[in-house]
Design a protein around this motif. Structure first.
Motif, short mmCIF file in Angstrom:
data_model
loop_
_atom_site.label_atom_id
_atom_site.label_comp_id
_atom_site.label_asym_id
_atom_site.label_seq_id
_atom_site.Cartn_x
_atom_site.Cartn_y
_atom_site.Cartn_z
N UNK C 244 27.68 38.06 26.27
CA UNK C 244 29.08 38.46 26.09
C UNK C 244 29.72 38.78 27.44
N UNK C 245 28.98 39.57 28.26
CA UNK C 245 29.49 39.94 29.58
C UNK C 245 29.78 38.72 30.42
N UNK C 246 28.87 37.75 30.37
CA UNK C 246 29.06 36.52 31.14
C UNK C 246 30.34 35.82 30.74
N UNK C 247 30.56 35.71 29.44
CA UNK C 247 31.76 35.03 28.95
C UNK C 247 33.02 35.78 29.39
N UNK C 248 32.99 37.12 29.26
CA UNK C 248 34.18 37.90 29.63
C UNK C 248 34.51 37.69 31.11
N UNK C 249 33.48 37.82 31.96
CA UNK C 249 33.74 37.68 33.39
C UNK C 249 34.14 36.26 33.74
N UNK C 250 33.52 35.27 33.09
CA UNK C 250 33.91 33.88 33.31
C UNK C 250 35.39 33.69 33.03
N UNK C 251 35.84 34.23 31.91
CA UNK C 251 37.25 34.09 31.53
C UNK C 251 38.15 34.86 32.49
N UNK C 252 37.76 36.12 32.77
CA UNK C 252 38.58 36.96 33.64
C UNK C 252 38.75 36.29 35.01
N UNK C 253 37.63 35.80 35.56
CA UNK C 253 37.70 35.23 36.90
C UNK C 253 38.52 33.93 36.89
N UNK C 254 38.36 33.14 35.83
CA UNK C 254 39.11 31.89 35.79
C UNK C 254 40.61 32.17 35.69
N UNK C 255 40.97 33.12 34.83
CA UNK C 255 42.40 33.45 34.69
C UNK C 255 42.94 34.07 35.96
N UNK C 256 42.22 35.09 36.47
CA UNK C 256 42.70 35.79 37.66
C UNK C 256 42.72 34.83 38.84
N UNK C 257 41.75 33.91 38.87
CA UNK C 257 41.70 32.94 39.96
C UNK C 257 42.90 32.01 39.92
N UNK C 258 43.36 31.66 38.70
CA UNK C 258 44.54 30.80 38.58
C UNK C 258 45.78 31.57 38.99
N UNK C 259 45.85 32.85 38.60
CA UNK C 259 47.09 33.60 38.82
C UNK C 259 47.13 34.30 40.17
N UNK C 260 45.98 34.71 40.70
CA UNK C 260 45.97 35.35 42.01
C UNK C 260 44.92 34.65 42.86
N UNK C 261 44.46 35.31 43.91
CA UNK C 261 43.47 34.68 44.78
C UNK C 261 42.06 34.98 44.27
N UNK C 262 41.10 34.26 44.82
CA UNK C 262 39.71 34.46 44.40
C UNK C 262 39.24 35.88 44.71
N UNK C 263 39.69 36.41 45.86
CA UNK C 263 39.26 37.76 46.24
C UNK C 263 39.78 38.78 45.23
N UNK C 264 41.06 38.63 44.87
CA UNK C 264 41.63 39.59 43.93
C UNK C 264 40.98 39.46 42.56
N UNK C 265 40.58 38.23 42.22
CA UNK C 265 39.88 38.04 40.95
C UNK C 265 38.61 38.87 40.95
N UNK C 266 37.91 38.86 42.10
CA UNK C 266 36.66 39.62 42.17
C UNK C 266 36.94 41.13 42.15
N UNK C 267 38.00 41.53 42.85
CA UNK C 267 38.37 42.94 42.84
C UNK C 267 38.62 43.39 41.40
N UNK C 268 39.28 42.50 40.66
CA UNK C 268 39.60 42.83 39.28
C UNK C 268 38.32 43.05 38.46
#
Lengths: 244, 339, 291
Positions: C244-268
């Motif tokens: 479950x955690x993997x899926x959540x982070x996969x989704x979060x990073x993909x969305x945040x990566x599209x909307x902000x930068x990769x670094x901010x996605x990781x910060x998130x």
């Protein structure tokens, strides 16, 4: 009123759905020895944790010299003058026995030197002077119990709350411990949680009996042991305990 | 007296360092000395929270980075004197530390969870620094605009002034920890058993926060020194896992939870790694760090209390032997059976 | 709408890969109760092995799993015997195993640096750059394969844990070491086996992600943080939690990566991680939570 150092008023506590303490009230008189007894799981240790604020009560109040101490942190309760020991002795395993005592002395000492000067006397009082340089973790169970008591005494309490200090002691050691407690009574009020009936009958002036988190009896040792409800609480569940 | 021996070591160490720093030794050796003192200083700061209080942080480089970046950015943007920048950096490090330490201690985060949280904070700081490109230059980093020797601007052409500054910082840090005797006892008790400590009237959160704040402030100041001395920083170097682990390393190998442990660890490790880097660094990059890793693993397994515990272990062994001889001749059998 | 679905699909694929990377870490924490900070570095070792098997012997990364998994299994056994076992049951086991594994990770990283320099290395298989069109969504073949293998591994592991005698023993040990010992279970054997399988699994993950990611000596650091975020998010020690955690982070990073930068996605995701650590301790403590 003034001779009641501690007043427990209608305190309750539940964990999840389990009612650990239910509307318990009693008073502790200045310089008395009060025992709290009850079958396993009756809520004795929980009561200790509530009075010293290691657990927060759900309702009710705890008055110490007339002041409500509910909501204080455990360390503040200790500084007020109420010190407890733990059922399973908790020495600081990585500190030497004398440093264990030193740490306990510090909270009420002006300087580290002042505290250091007081260490030998307390070590002697609990008969650990020969083990001063041992690590807390190296002690035997009995020595741990003595250290636990020594640490509590080092905080110079007005109310000393002892959680099963007798368990595991040989009869002779018990006698020594009882002598020590009587001696301590000259300077402080003592609340004991205890299983060993012989001890309770010998040293307590009053006894509180808990069962299922409720107070079911209160009185002198003789009154309490002849109370039918107390007898059934003990005998109803198991019988091995009272023989000691 | 109990403290006389460490005190003697401390005084001798200080004198030796002063003499070494001002004697005509090669510049490179002076550089190694400065580096050693920097790690001794920051390791001492790390040790207060992580050694004494046992809250193991593997993310302390976050505070190095905050101190360093605050100083250099304030200097580049508004030409604020690095001395003031240093103070600001230390204070900002404290701010960030409070932001993380308060909830950590409030929610009782301990053991691995605390360590993981500290690593997360480090990564957050590093990522934020990388992403704020306009201010920080991103992953390319920032360099300090060169100024000729000036005390006010904290820039010098020789090594000696830097040596003197870091020597003073180190001295202050060690003396401070030394002076905090009562707090050290409290922190040790909290490390060993925080409920038992609370039962004795020791305020757990207050003391933990105190250790965290001092630790972050000193390390933040160390970061400011770092940027003034090296004149260049980037997020990965100054805010990465390397520095964080090195701080833990010098303290643990020397002896965490002791006053001079971090200094002793730094005196042994930093020159060793610099010599390795200088001699075989070009053929085998990373060898000096590899040695670090191996030393850490070996120390943790065989000497978890560090080098300073060796005399104690030897003494304990002697006492045990003496006791054995005693009990052996007196009461037969008994306590000696476990040997 | 189409791009939205595309992001979701990519997020799920990424999440599956992340889950595969984390599952070994979670297994080790769940059973032995130790945090292996070198986890990501074993992933790096797996990736390098795969890289060299491919470039030197033309072994396909997916076939390489058959070699890399057992190799890392043995590495795991040795590491357990040499480093982890001496620390178990002593004082401060939790903190000491963290430090020792951090030191081990440092050793692995710098060994890789000495042997193979800090160059980024990638492999080109016949899947590289290929995508499959499913219902209008373009899915990278490499990622799709990785996802499928992740699902298979998860099912196999689940079966082993839930329906075999050995799995029952592992579960018993993870719940109560003393009781397990009393029932005649060799706890030490279960520990070393669990550690070995955990390391083997992350090595296997290294094979699977080699066609998708570059390998370099410190690649593990990035995935390490990620794995810890995922595992804590799902509940340390909880097997399904890692998925479950993997899926959540996969989704979060993909969305945040599209909307902000990769670094901010990781910060998130790291902030999410901290919040979980603070406010849901019973989640992260798993079954150890008590009154």
């Amino acid at each position: 009123m003034s001779d009641n150092i501690l007043q427990i008023q209608n305190i309750s506590k539940s964990f999840g759905g389990l009612q650990a303490t239910q509307d318990v009230s009693f008073d502790v008189k200045e310089r008395e020895i009060l025992s709290i007894i009850g079958p396993n799981g009756a809520g004795k240790s929980t009561l200790f944790n509530l009075i010293t604020n290691f657990y927060k009560v759900d309702s009710g109040s705890i008055l110490y010299r007339g002041e409500n101490i509910v909501g204080l942190t455990p360390d503040a309760v200790c500084l007020k003058g109420i010190t407890r020991t733990f059922q399973i002795a908790r020495p600081f395993p990585g500190l030497s026995v004398s440093d264990n005592i030193l740490v306990a002395l510090l909270a009420k000492s002006k300087s580290v030197e002042e505290a250091r000067d007081k260490v030998p006397a307390i070590l002697e009082q609990v008969n650990l002077d020969k083990k001063a340089h041992f690590m807390g973790g190296q002690l035997t169970t009995l020595e741990r119990k003595r250290l636990e008591l020594g640490k509590a005494l080092a905080t110079d309490p007005e109310v000393l709350m002892l959680d099963e200090v007798m368990t595991g002691l040989k009869p002779k050691e018990m006698d020594e411990m009882m002598d020590l407690i009587r001696e301590l009574q000259q300077h402080m009020t003592i609340v004991i949680v205890e299983h060993v009936m012989r001890v309770i009958m010998t040293i307590s002036e009053r006894v509180i009996v808990l069962d299922h988190g409720r107070k079911i009896a209160e009185g002198t040792p003789q009154e309490v042991t002849s109370n039918p409800e107390v007898v059934s609480a003990y005998l109803g569940r198991r019988s091995g305990n009272a023989g000691n | 007296m109990k403290f006389s021996k460490p005190l003697v070591i401390f005084i001798i160490l200080t004198l030796a360092l002063v003499i070494a720093g001002f004697s005509p030794i090669p510049v490179y050796v002076k550089h190694v000395l400065i580096l050693t003192l920097l790690y001794a200083y920051m390791g001492t700061a790390w040790n207060l929270m992580c050694g004494y209080a046992g809250r193991l942080s593997l993310g302390h480089s976050a505070f190095v980075a905050i101190g360093a970046y605050t100083t250099i950015i304030l200097f580049r943007q508004i030409t604020l004197s690095p001395w003031l920048g240093m103070l600001m950096g230390g204070l900002l490090a404290v701010g960030v530390m409070l932001l993380i330490a308060y909830p950590c201690f409030r929610f009782g985060l301990k053991g691995p969870y605390f360590t993981l949280a500290s690593i997360a904070v480090m990564e957050i700081v590093q990522n934020l620094l990388t992403s704020m490109r306009d201010l920080t230059g991103g992953s390319l980093g920032l360099s300090l605009p060169y100024k000729p020797t000036s005390l006010a601007l904290f820039q010098f052409d020789g090594k000696e002034p830097y040596f003197l500054i870091i020597l003073v910082l180190w001295f202050i840090a060690v003396a401070l920890v030394w002076k905090m005797e009562r707090t050290r006892y409290y922190l040790e008790a909290i490390r060993e058993d925080q409920d038992a400590a609370a039962a004795l009237g020791i305020s757990v959160n207050k003391n933990l926060i105190k250790s965290a704040v001092i630790s972050a402030f000193l390390v933040g100041i160390g970061g400011a020194f770092y940027v003034q001395y090296f004149r260049y920083i980037d997020p990965a170097t100054v805010g990465g896992f390397s520095i964080a682990l090195n701080l833990a390393l010098v303290a643990i190998i020397g002896g965490s939870g002791t006053i001079l442990g971090p200094t002793i660890g730094a005196v042994l490790l930093i020159p060793l790694s610099e010599v390795l880097r200088m001699t075989v660094g070009s053929q085998l990059p990373g060898l000096h760090l590899l040695v670090y890793g191996i030393l850490l693993v070996i120390t943790i397994i065989y000497l978890p209390k560090g080098i300073v515990s060796i005399p104690g272990i030897i003494r304990a062994r002697k006492i045990r032997k003496a006791n054995l001889a005693l009990t052996g001749s007196g009461i037969a059998g008994g306590s000696g059976a476990d040997e | 709408m189409e791009t939205f679905l595309q992001i979701i699909a990519s997020g799920i694929l990424l999440g599956g890969i992340y889950a595969l990377i984390s599952v070994g870490l979670n297994l080790i924490f769940g059973v032995i109760k130790i945090v292996n900070l070198a986890h990501g570095d074993f992933l790096m070792v797996g990736m390098y092995l795969t890289f060299f098997l491919f470039t030197l012997y033309k072994i396909n990364p997916y076939t390489a799993t058959l070699l890399v998994f057992p190799i890392l299994l043995v590495v795991g056994l040795v590491i357990f015997r040499l480093i982890i076992k001496p620390l178990l049951g002593k004082s401060e086991t939790e903190v000491n195993t963290i430090l020792a594994s951090a030191g081990l990770g440092y050793v692995l990283q710098n060994l890789a640096l000495m042997l193979w320099k800090s160059d980024f290395r990638a492999i080109e298989t016949n899947l590289t750059g290929k995508s499959i069109n499913i219902g209008g969504m373009m899915l990278s073949s490499g990622r799709l394969w990785a996802f499928i293998i992740c699902v298979v591994v998860a099912l196999v592991l689940y079966y082993l844990l839930m329906y075999t005698k050995l799995g029952a023993q592992v579960r018993a040990v993870s719940q109560d070491t003393d009781a397990a010992t009393l029932m005649g279970i060799n706890v030490n054997m279960i520990y070393s086996l669990t550690f070995a399988v955990g390391i083997g699994l992350v090595g296997l993950a290294g094979c699977i992600i080699m066609p998708i990611f570059n390998v370099y000596p410190t690649v593990g650091t990035y995935f390490n943080t990620l794995a810890f975020v995922i595992v804590v998010l799902g509940g340390l020690g909880s097997f399904t939690g890692a998925l479950v955690g993997g899926l959540i982070i996969g989704l979060v990073e993909t969305f945040a990566g599209v909307m902000a930068s990769a670094e901010l996605a990781q910060v998130f995701s790291l902030l999410l991680f901290l919040i979980i650590l603070f406010v849901k301790p019973e989640g992260i403590l798993g079954k150890a939570a008590r009154v």
